[in-house]
Motif scaffolding. Structure first.
Motif, PDB file in Angstrom:
ATOM      1  N   VAL A  69      28.313  34.655  44.447  1.00  0.00           N
ATOM      2  CA  VAL A  69      29.466  34.799  45.340  1.00  0.00           C
ATOM      3  C   VAL A  69      30.615  35.418  44.549  1.00  0.00           C
ATOM      4  N   ASP A  70      31.643  35.873  45.257  1.00  0.00           N
ATOM      5  CA  ASP A  70      32.799  36.476  44.586  1.00  0.00           C
ATOM      6  C   ASP A  70      33.704  35.398  44.006  1.00  0.00           C
ATOM      7  N   VAL A  71      34.655  35.825  43.184  1.00  0.00           N
ATOM      8  CA  VAL A  71      35.515  34.890  42.456  1.00  0.00           C
ATOM      9  C   VAL A  71      36.342  34.032  43.403  1.00  0.00           C
ATOM     10  N   VAL A 122      40.073  39.593  35.958  1.00  0.00           N
ATOM     11  CA  VAL A 122      39.323  39.817  34.724  1.00  0.00           C
ATOM     12  C   VAL A 122      37.885  40.222  35.056  1.00  0.00           C
ATOM     13  N   ASP A 123      37.198  40.750  34.070  1.00  0.00           N
ATOM     14  CA  ASP A 123      35.777  41.037  34.217  1.00  0.00           C
ATOM     15  C   ASP A 123      35.053  39.719  34.513  1.00  0.00           C
ATOM     16  N   LEU A 177      34.639  35.162  32.660  1.00  0.00           N
ATOM     17  CA  LEU A 177      35.286  34.023  33.289  1.00  0.00           C
ATOM     18  C   LEU A 177      35.193  32.755  32.443  1.00  0.00           C
ATOM     19  N   ASP A 178      34.075  32.566  31.748  1.00  0.00           N
ATOM     20  CA  ASP A 178      33.919  31.349  30.955  1.00  0.00           C
ATOM     21  C   ASP A 178      34.808  31.351  29.717  1.00  0.00           C
ATOM     22  N   GLN A 179      35.497  32.478  29.452  1.00  0.00           N
ATOM     23  CA  GLN A 179      36.413  32.536  28.308  1.00  0.00           C
ATOM     24  C   GLN A 179      37.851  32.199  28.691  1.00  0.00           C
ATOM     25  N   LEU A 180      38.110  32.023  29.981  1.00  0.00           N
ATOM     26  CA  LEU A 180      39.447  31.610  30.402  1.00  0.00           C
ATOM     27  C   LEU A 180      39.718  30.193  29.907  1.00  0.00           C
TER      28      LEU A 180
END
Length: 600
Positions: free
Chosen positions: A499-501, A543-544, A548-551
């Protein structure tokens, strides 16, 4: 225009602005200076937010919000970071999360360092050395989070492996699923488990070729061994767990947590922590319907007592898919271990228990949330819900499916027809996606585990959860997995289920708020709602998606109060996850208090 005229106009404008401000509600705090994602489709973004007495009084442009400012208003500058509504826990176990935070970390990378049985033993020994005084005092060693799927041996440790760590003290290590564990010989002795012990209903005592228990205990065999070891914990010890768990949830941006298989004693411990001023977030508890009917009848409510409320009933039908204890409608693909031909798992309860529990909750108009991982478990739940709705109608209790890892598409249709909210577990695609593809369901069916794409194709809401302490309550890991479905190996598991963000963010905010009857007060940044916010290092929609897991969660705000803020070193770190406990000294303080409670 003369200078006098200009001065008159400026004075008039100032007086007009002052009169407008005096007519407005004056904010205690104004949030500005970065992207604000409201999760409100009618007003998706804002430049600023005004808050008074812990409630949002205005959301809009800088000019609009300035009308609510006075000299006394605090300005919270986001410094370019993103603000969202505080995350709402769709399913987790906040009190047992405290156990995870305080016990030996046996998780695999990236959340721990255990990669084989030798490193598991080393982690236990290190924890024992660091907590030597506490271990000597209480004579108990607990480790949390090992996963046979991630060990080089691809097998569970045995009692002999744990005996190599200690034969003096009982050792119990908890599988990452929370549905099984391993005991050393001393722990088996204390639990009264030997070669003559029968499997309990809904549980399995694994045995070696000689017929003796090998230390691995599944489901109710595990629960009945672990609970007596923690029975000395008492109310004070449970309060320590509750405090540690709530602190951990807050560090990952959660302002509302769930205690998803609770008890009356645990709820009272949560209330005691809150009354002492040590519960930073809201907690919704769901006591086990098979064990807590009297407590449920007296305490289920949509209203909080402080930061705690009892939301309804919890029912557990089956176990762990990665541990091969979930009930399927077909054999497991290639289970690792000593399993009979055509093994399909098993139910932890009978169909009569399922039907009686669902009927009881419908009769009392209580919400019921049900753990059902395998297709066979969902068949049992769907049958029970159909019968209950036929008998009692729809009491508006918003029944919830928890997990739904393995589902058929016709079951998704049935859940839609029954009005079931699906709290799914797409984070499994990261932690166990490769394992599911290779061993539990096979490459074809693995594409559709946690089928968020099927759910959205039907226009249904869903929640995306962490089930901590099964995994850390890591909000950014959830967001990443729901959007990308990347496995540990880097593969994409089920691209059509992505799904989208923004959809993934709704599944962590407004939709779980609806799930728990709190959509009018939480889950989005709107006028009148509670001022619960999370501050992220960057805007997740800009963001790319692969990053996302780096936020990072930079701050968590509950009722307009900062309850967590990343330290300067945390903010500078490239690591995407905060520490579980505020600092090591605090961790040792909590451990000492836990053991003191056990000792007493």
């Amino acid at each position: 225009m003369t200078m006098t005229t200009c001065r008159s106009l400026i004075l008039g404008s100032s007086l007009l602005a002052a009169s407008i401000a005096s007519a407005q509600e004056i904010a205690d705090t104004v949030y500005l200076g970065g992207p604000i994602l409201t999760i409100n489709d009618e007003q998706p973004t804002a430049e600023a937010v005004a808050v008074q007495d812990g409630r949002i009084i205005a959301v809009g442009s800088l000019d609009q919000i300035r009308l609510h400012q006075s000299a006394a208003t605090r300005v919270f500058d986001l410094h370019g970071r993103a603000m969202l509504p505080g995350f709402v826990d769709s399913h987790g176990h906040v009190v047992m999360g405290g156990l995870q935070a305080l016990s030996a970390n046996l998780l695999a990378p990236p959340d721990g360092e255990v990669t084989d049985i030798a490193s598991l033993q080393d982690s236990l020994r290190t924890w024992m050395e660091e907590n030597e005084a506490a271990v000597k005092k209480i004579k108990l060693i607990i480790g949390f989070g090992y996963d046979n799927a991630q060990l080089a041996e691809l097998s569970h440790p045995t009692r002999q492996d744990l005996d190599a760590v200690s034969t003096e003290y009982p050792i119990m290590i908890v599988h990452q699923s929370g549905h099984l564990g391993v005991a050393n010989s001393k722990a088996l002795e204390l639990a009264g488990i030997d070669a003559s012990t029968d499997n309990p209903p809904g549980g399995v005592i694994q045995r070696g070729s000689d017929g003796n228990p090998n230390g691995v205990l599944e489901e109710y065999a595990f629960f009945t061994a672990l609970m007596p070891m923690l029975s000395g914990l008492g109310p004070e010890g449970m309060q320590i767990f509750a405090k540690a768990g709530a602190e951990m949830w807050a560090r990952f941006g959660y302002t509302t947590a769930q205690d998803g298989r609770s008890s009356g004693g645990v709820v009272e411990a949560l209330k005691a922590v809150d009354q002492a001023g040590d519960l930073p977030i809201d907690v919704i508890a769901y006591p086990d319907v098979l064990e807590s009917k009297d407590y449920l009848e007296a305490h289920v409510s949509r209203a909080y007592t402080g930061h705690v409320r009892t939301g309804g009933c919890k029912l557990t039908i089956d176990g762990s898919p990665q541990g091969f204890t979930a009930l399927r409608d077909r054999p497991y693909y290639d289970p690792v271990g000593d399993y009979p031909e055509n093994y399909a798992g098993y139910a932890a309860v009978t169909m009569k228990q399922v039907q009686d529990s669902v009927n009881w909750c419908y009769q009392h108009k209580m919400q019921i949330i049900t753990h059902a991982n395998g297709e066979g478990a969902s068949d049992m739940l769907i049958s029970a819900l159909k019968a209950a709705q036929k008998q009692y109608g729809d009491p508006g209790n918003r029944p919830v499916l928890i997990h739904g890892q393995f589902l058929r598409e016709d079951q998704v249709d049935s859940y839609q027809e029954l009005g079931v909210f699906m709290s799914l577990f797409p984070m499994h695609t990261f932690y166990w996606g490769d394992w599911h593809r290779e061993h539990t369901v096979g490459p074809a069916n693995a594409e559709n585990i946690s089928p968020t794409g099927w759910v959205r194709a039907r226009g249904m809401m869903f929640g995306s959860h962490h089930d901590a302490p099964v995994a850390f309550p890591d909000s950014m890991r959830i967001l990443d997995a729901t959007v990308t479905r990347r496995t540990r190996s880097g593969d994409i598991l089920g691209p059509t289920q992505r799904v989208d963000v923004m959809t993934a963010l709704k599944a962590m905010t407004i939709w779980p708020a609806w799930q728990q009857f709190e959509e009018e007060t939480k889950g989005s940044i709107e006028t009148g709602k509670i001022a619960d916010f999370v501050i992220l290092s960057r805007d997740p929609t800009s963001v790319d998606p692969e990053t996302l897991d780096q936020l990072r969660v930079m701050a968590t705000i509950k009722d307009d109060k900062v309850i967590y803020q990343a330290s300067e070193s945390d903010q500078a770190s490239s690591l995407p996850r905060p520490p579980l406990i505020a600092d090591q000294a605090h961790a040792h303080h909590l451990l000492d208090a836990w053991y003191e409670g056990l000792n007493n």
